[in-house]
Structures are given as structure tokens and as C-alpha cells.
Write a protein that holds these residues in place. Structure first.
Motif, PDB file in Angstrom:
ATOM      1  N   MET A   1       0.856  -1.195   0.000  1.00 12.27           N
ATOM      2  CA  MET A   1       0.000   0.000   0.000  1.00 12.27           C
ATOM      3  C   MET A   1       0.885   1.235   0.000  1.00 12.27           C
ATOM      4  O   MET A   1       1.918   1.270   0.666  1.00 12.27           O
ATOM      5  CB  MET A   1      -0.933  -0.029   1.209  1.00 12.27           C
ATOM      6  CG  MET A   1      -2.030  -1.088   1.084  1.00 12.27           C
ATOM      7  SD  MET A   1      -3.137  -1.157   2.507  1.00 12.27           S
ATOM      8  CE  MET A   1      -2.077  -1.980   3.699  1.00 12.27           C
ATOM      9  N   ASP A   2       0.433   2.256  -0.731  1.00 10.13           N
ATOM     10  CA  ASP A   2       1.327   3.378  -0.989  1.00 10.13           C
ATOM     11  C   ASP A   2       1.038   4.621  -0.156  1.00 10.13           C
ATOM     12  O   ASP A   2       1.537   5.694  -0.472  1.00 10.13           O
ATOM     13  CB  ASP A   2       1.279   3.746  -2.477  1.00 10.13           C
ATOM     14  CG  ASP A   2      -0.099   4.226  -2.907  1.00 10.13           C
ATOM     15  OD1 ASP A   2      -1.041   4.148  -2.094  1.00 10.13           O
ATOM     16  OD2 ASP A   2      -0.226   4.695  -4.054  1.00 10.13           O
ATOM     17  N   SER A  27      -2.449   9.262  -2.966  1.00 13.84           N
ATOM     18  CA  SER A  27      -2.292   7.834  -2.805  1.00 13.84           C
ATOM     19  C   SER A  27      -3.189   7.103  -3.796  1.00 13.84           C
ATOM     20  O   SER A  27      -4.289   7.548  -4.103  1.00 13.84           O
ATOM     21  CB  SER A  27      -2.674   7.416  -1.381  1.00 13.84           C
ATOM     22  OG  SER A  27      -2.787   6.016  -1.291  1.00 13.84           O
ATOM     23  N   LYS A  28      -2.700   5.978  -4.289  1.00 10.69           N
ATOM     24  CA  LYS A  28      -3.501   5.144  -5.196  1.00 10.69           C
ATOM     25  C   LYS A  28      -4.281   4.068  -4.437  1.00 10.69           C
ATOM     26  O   LYS A  28      -5.110   3.385  -5.025  1.00 10.69           O
ATOM     27  CB  LYS A  28      -2.591   4.488  -6.228  1.00 10.69           C
ATOM     28  CG  LYS A  28      -1.894   5.467  -7.155  1.00 10.69           C
ATOM     29  CD  LYS A  28      -0.976   4.739  -8.128  1.00 10.69           C
ATOM     30  CE  LYS A  28      -0.267   5.726  -9.042  1.00 10.69           C
ATOM     31  NZ  LYS A  28       0.670   5.031  -9.975  1.00 10.69           N
ATOM     32  N   ASP A  29      -3.985   3.913  -3.141  1.00  7.95           N
ATOM     33  CA  ASP A  29      -4.621   2.853  -2.365  1.00  7.95           C
ATOM     34  C   ASP A  29      -5.585   3.359  -1.307  1.00  7.95           C
ATOM     35  O   ASP A  29      -6.374   2.584  -0.771  1.00  7.95           O
ATOM     36  CB  ASP A  29      -3.555   1.997  -1.675  1.00  7.95           C
ATOM     37  CG  ASP A  29      -2.749   1.177  -2.665  1.00  7.95           C
ATOM     38  OD1 ASP A  29      -3.324   0.788  -3.690  1.00  7.95           O
ATOM     39  OD2 ASP A  29      -1.562   0.951  -2.415  1.00  7.95           O
ATOM     40  N   ILE A  40     -10.478   2.313   0.911  1.00 11.81           N
ATOM     41  CA  ILE A  40      -9.147   1.726   0.816  1.00 11.81           C
ATOM     42  C   ILE A  40      -9.218   0.526  -0.130  1.00 11.81           C
ATOM     43  O   ILE A  40     -10.231  -0.186  -0.173  1.00 11.81           O
ATOM     44  CB  ILE A  40      -8.622   1.299   2.207  1.00 11.81           C
ATOM     45  CG1 ILE A  40      -7.163   0.827   2.101  1.00 11.81           C
ATOM     46  CG2 ILE A  40      -9.494   0.242   2.848  1.00 11.81           C
ATOM     47  CD1 ILE A  40      -6.505   0.580   3.464  1.00 11.81           C
ATOM     48  N   TRP A  41      -8.163   0.310  -0.890  1.00 11.40           N
ATOM     49  CA  TRP A  41      -8.124  -0.788  -1.845  1.00 11.40           C
ATOM     50  C   TRP A  41      -7.731  -2.078  -1.144  1.00 11.40           C
ATOM     51  O   TRP A  41      -6.715  -2.142  -0.456  1.00 11.40           O
ATOM     52  CB  TRP A  41      -7.136  -0.484  -2.967  1.00 11.40           C
ATOM     53  CG  TRP A  41      -6.895  -1.625  -3.918  1.00 11.40           C
ATOM     54  CD1 TRP A  41      -5.746  -2.341  -4.063  1.00 11.40           C
ATOM     55  CD2 TRP A  41      -7.833  -2.183  -4.851  1.00 11.40           C
ATOM     56  NE1 TRP A  41      -5.902  -3.309  -5.027  1.00 11.40           N
ATOM     57  CE2 TRP A  41      -7.175  -3.243  -5.524  1.00 11.40           C
ATOM     58  CE3 TRP A  41      -9.155  -1.897  -5.179  1.00 11.40           C
ATOM     59  CZ2 TRP A  41      -7.804  -4.001  -6.501  1.00 11.40           C
ATOM     60  CZ3 TRP A  41      -9.780  -2.659  -6.154  1.00 11.40           C
ATOM     61  CH2 TRP A  41      -9.108  -3.684  -6.806  1.00 11.40           C
ATOM     62  N   ASP A  42      -8.564  -3.119  -1.310  1.00 11.07           N
ATOM     63  CA  ASP A  42      -8.306  -4.437  -0.737  1.00 11.07           C
ATOM     64  C   ASP A  42      -7.887  -5.359  -1.877  1.00 11.07           C
ATOM     65  O   ASP A  42      -8.725  -5.827  -2.654  1.00 11.07           O
ATOM     66  CB  ASP A  42      -9.563  -4.963  -0.046  1.00 11.07           C
ATOM     67  CG  ASP A  42      -9.297  -6.233   0.760  1.00 11.07           C
ATOM     68  OD1 ASP A  42      -8.360  -6.966   0.407  1.00 11.07           O
ATOM     69  OD2 ASP A  42     -10.040  -6.484   1.733  1.00 11.07           O
ATOM     70  N   GLU A  43      -6.593  -5.624  -1.955  1.00 12.47           N
ATOM     71  CA  GLU A  43      -6.044  -6.383  -3.081  1.00 12.47           C
ATOM     72  C   GLU A  43      -6.584  -7.811  -3.119  1.00 12.47           C
ATOM     73  O   GLU A  43      -6.877  -8.349  -4.190  1.00 12.47           O
ATOM     74  CB  GLU A  43      -4.515  -6.405  -2.991  1.00 12.47           C
ATOM     75  CG  GLU A  43      -3.828  -7.056  -4.183  1.00 12.47           C
ATOM     76  CD  GLU A  43      -3.963  -6.249  -5.456  1.00 12.47           C
ATOM     77  OE1 GLU A  43      -4.129  -6.883  -6.525  1.00 12.47           O
ATOM     78  OE2 GLU A  43      -3.930  -5.011  -5.400  1.00 12.47           O
ATOM     79  N   TRP A  48     -12.693  -2.084  -3.605  1.00  7.49           N
ATOM     80  CA  TRP A  48     -12.481  -0.997  -2.659  1.00  7.49           C
ATOM     81  C   TRP A  48     -13.391  -1.210  -1.450  1.00  7.49           C
ATOM     82  O   TRP A  48     -14.511  -1.703  -1.594  1.00  7.49           O
ATOM     83  CB  TRP A  48     -12.794   0.350  -3.312  1.00  7.49           C
ATOM     84  CG  TRP A  48     -11.785   0.772  -4.336  1.00  7.49           C
ATOM     85  CD1 TRP A  48     -11.781   0.453  -5.664  1.00  7.49           C
ATOM     86  CD2 TRP A  48     -10.635   1.574  -4.111  1.00  7.49           C
ATOM     87  NE1 TRP A  48     -10.690   1.002  -6.281  1.00  7.49           N
ATOM     88  CE2 TRP A  48      -9.961   1.710  -5.352  1.00  7.49           C
ATOM     89  CE3 TRP A  48     -10.092   2.199  -2.988  1.00  7.49           C
ATOM     90  CZ2 TRP A  48      -8.788   2.442  -5.491  1.00  7.49           C
ATOM     91  CZ3 TRP A  48      -8.919   2.935  -3.130  1.00  7.49           C
ATOM     92  CH2 TRP A  48      -8.278   3.049  -4.358  1.00  7.49           C
ATOM     93  N   ASP A  62      -0.093  -6.156   6.398  1.00  5.63           N
ATOM     94  CA  ASP A  62       1.071  -5.735   5.615  1.00  5.63           C
ATOM     95  C   ASP A  62       2.328  -5.686   6.497  1.00  5.63           C
ATOM     96  O   ASP A  62       3.406  -6.135   6.096  1.00  5.63           O
ATOM     97  CB  ASP A  62       0.794  -4.359   5.010  1.00  5.63           C
ATOM     98  CG  ASP A  62       1.616  -4.100   3.756  1.00  5.63           C
ATOM     99  OD1 ASP A  62       1.969  -5.070   3.069  1.00  5.63           O
ATOM    100  OD2 ASP A  62       1.898  -2.920   3.461  1.00  5.63           O
ATOM    101  N   LYS A 121      -8.895  -2.440 -10.432  1.00  8.01           N
ATOM    102  CA  LYS A 121      -8.798  -1.376  -9.432  1.00  8.01           C
ATOM    103  C   LYS A 121      -9.370  -0.070  -9.972  1.00  8.01           C
ATOM    104  O   LYS A 121     -10.048   0.683  -9.260  1.00  8.01           O
ATOM    105  CB  LYS A 121      -7.330  -1.190  -9.031  1.00  8.01           C
ATOM    106  CG  LYS A 121      -7.082  -0.218  -7.902  1.00  8.01           C
ATOM    107  CD  LYS A 121      -5.587  -0.214  -7.573  1.00  8.01           C
ATOM    108  CE  LYS A 121      -5.257   0.727  -6.448  1.00  8.01           C
ATOM    109  NZ  LYS A 121      -3.815   0.730  -6.128  1.00  8.01           N
TER     110      LYS A 121
END
Length: 346
Positions: A1-2, A27-29, A40-43, A48, A62, A121
Motif C-alpha cells: 500500500m502506498d 495515494s492510489k490505495d 481503501i483498496w483491498d487487493e 475498494w 502488511d 482497481k
């Protein structure tokens, strides 16, 4: 996460601790809106999430994963400072970070995602429907809607549903009002519409939207729904139709929510309302006449057992109903009701 760095802190007892260090910037996440958490992005899920406590889970996972990787490489055991543990105060730090982050977001769920949709995404989706969009049997739906409504009224319903499925409802300046006596089939269709678009709907209050004390009336649209439903609405008294017109016209508006900062948002919602009283139409320039499509039931009904049998079957027809309505909408065209006027209501 960024949106954070992982830093190593040496404690007084000589142990090494891993902890997050929040980064200032885009941020991209992680997305924020008006100084509040947005998503928030959940890979793992490929979606999201708008649950702020997923930040705790994802960041802690993480950190633990990074600690295990470092231990495998160096043999050093790291202590992980986790957000979910109150004594670390990291959750408080994150909340302060969010409050100072301003706005960095993209609207979520602007388009329907079906069970068989491959989501990226960049689709900005937080959920998907439970069914796939496929041709199939929709006899229960046809029996229900074909009995409760005439062919002309049924066409209005299926055109409106199809516009949402196709994604074009966001540019159509119409809303549906089911007008008839109690127990005539209004809520039956509205319930099925909510089933069809589960997760993409919101409940709204038409009286508040048209009232003269409606500062928070737009809060119902805070989640950017594609469909807004009210089963028992009342537009018999319209004091101020500005907000209602803005929502139906998909214009940018101010969304006021109690105890939160106001935000500018564009409405994507197609409105469906049931009512026992006629809509007040008093001014041709008010915009209601050219936007309202009234739907009147036949007042035919089913016996108890037949009705519930059909409703149960509808749950297994959702994908076929959606596809059928979309095909009908496409064949009719988005401008089919552009010149429609609710003569009976007027």
C-alpha cells in the motif's frame, strides 16, 4: 500500500519494532473526502472498501508480512506495532493523518458490477451483484408485472429498469412515480427493483427533498447510489423543488450530512417512488412535468399462495429480468419518454 512507509524503531531494550509512518500526498490505495476516510483498496478481495476498520486489518497484515519476510532474510525477530492495539496510539495518528488529508477520491460504484464481471482497481467498485447478466427464464416476473400493470405501464417500468442496467440512467432526466391505492402492487415492483440493484440503492424522503426545511435532505445520496427508492412517498405539497430537480437532472449539488463537512457531488440516482396521493403539479416551469413518469396499477391481484410462489421464483430470475429489461430499453431507446407528460396526474 502506498499511503505509508514501514519504518524500523530500535527500542530501549534493544528490540526492533516495525511501525507505519503515514505519508503526505496523493495515494492510489487510500481515498479521503473532505478530511474524512472514503475508501481503501483491498487487493485480496479485488474491491475498494468503505469500512474504515479495514485500514487496521490491511495495514497490520502488511506489517506482519513484512516482518516475516525480514526475519526470513536476516534471522532478526521484529516486534510489530499494530493499529488494532490501542496502546500503540497508531490509530489516533492515522485519524489525524486523515483529517489533514483533504480530498483525494474518485466516486465508487458508478457502474453496475455483475457476478461474472472482471473487476479492476480502476473500476472503483466496492461490491458486485449476486447474479450474472444472462438471457433466461423470467416467467414469474412477466406474470407479476403483466397482471399488476397494463402493457403500457409495464413498458415504463421495464424501460426504467433497463436504463439503469445499461448504465444510461445517469444521463436520463426522468423519475418514476407508482401512483395507486394501497395493496395494488406498488411495493411489489419496488421490492424487486431493490433486489435487482442490491448494494446500489438508497432510501430517500421525497417530502424532505421538496420541503422548505431540507438542509440535510440530500444526505440520502451520500453513497452515490444508482437507484433511490421510497415505498410510501408524498409529493402532494412541493414547497421547493430545487433539490428534487437537481437530483433527477443529475446536476452537481451540495450533500449535507449532520456533523460532517459538506461536499459537492453529482447525483447518479434514478428515483422510484410509490405514493397513494397525486404529485402536486402547479407550475409548468417547475420541471416536474417533463421529468415525471407516472405508473398506475390495474388493481388486479393474486391469491396469497400464488403471489408468494411468484415472488420466490423471482429471486432466481434476477439476471434474466435485468437482461430482458436492458434489451427492451435498448429497443425502445433512451428518448422514448422524452416528450411524455403525466396527463392523468395533471
Amino acid at each position: 500500500m502506498d499511503f505509508y512507509n514501514i519504518v524500523t524503531i530500535e527500542k530501549k531494550d534493544g528490540t526492533l519494532q516495525l511501525r507505519p509512518d503515514w505519508k503526505v500526498g496523493r495515494s492510489k490505495d487510500l481515498m479521503t473526502r473532505a478530511g474524512s476516510f472514503y475508501a481503501i483498496w483491498d487487493e485480496k478481495k479485488g474491491l475498494w472498501s468503505q469500512d474504515i476498520y479495514d485500514v487496521q486489518r490491511l495495514v497490520d497484515e502488511d506489517l506482519i508480512r513484512h516482518a516475516n519476510e525480514q526475519e526470513a532474510k536476516t534471522g532478526i525477530i521484529y516486534n510489530v506495532a499494530r493499529l488494532e492495539i490501542n496502546s500503540t496510539k497508531l490509530w489516533d495518528d492515522f485519524q489525524r493523518f486523515i483529517r489533514n488529508s483533504g480530498s483525494n477520491f474518485h466516486n465508487l460504484d458508478d457502474s453496475l458490477m455483475f457476478a461474472n464481471t472482471e473487476i479492476k482497481k480502476s473500476d472503483y467498485a466496492s461490491h458486485k451483484l449476486s447474479y450474472s447478466l444472462n438471457d433466461g427464464d423470467h416467467n414469474a416476473w412477466s406474470t407479476l408485472v403483466g397482471t399488476l400493470y397494463s402493457d403500457e405501464e409495464r413498458a415504463k417500468i421495464e424501460w426504467a429498469i433497463g436504463s439503469v442496467v445499461s448504465g444510461e440512467s445517469k444521463i436520463i432526466q426522468k423519475f418514476l412515480v407508482f401512483y395507486g391505492p394501497p395493496a395494488s402492487g406498488k411495493s411489489t415492483i419496488l421490492n424487486i427493483i431493490q433486489l435487482l440493484f442490491d448494494g446500489y440503492t438508497a432510501a430517500f424522503d421525497a417530502r424532505e427533498l421538496a420541503g422548505n426545511n431540507n438542509a440535510f435532505a440530500t444526505a440520502a445520496f451520500k453513497s452515490n447510489p444508482l437507484v433511490a427508492v421510497q415505498h410510501d412517498g408524498d409529493l402532494s405539497r412541493i414547497y421547493d423543488n430545487t433539490k428534487l430537480n437537481s437530483i433527477v437532472a443529475h446536476e452537481s449539488m451540495t450533500v449535507n450530512e449532520k456533523y460532517k463537512a459538506a461536499v459537492e457531488a453529482r447525483s447518479n440516482a434514478f428515483l422510484f417512488m410509490g405514493t397513494n396521493v397525486p404529485v402536486k403539479i402547479s407550475d409548468a416551469k417547475a420541471g416536474i412535468i417533463r421529468r415525471l413518469i407516472d405508473v398506475v396499477p390495474t388493481q388486479k391481484t393474486f391469491d396469497h399462495d400464488t403471489y408468494h410462489h411468484l415472488i420466490d421464483r423471482v429471486h432466481f430470475e434476477l439476471g434474466a429480468i435485468a437482461k430482458y429489461c436492458m434489451d427492451r430499453y435498448i429497443s425502445m431507446g433512451k428518448n422514448f419518454y422524452s416528450s411524455y407528460r403525466p396527463t392523468q396526474m395533471m
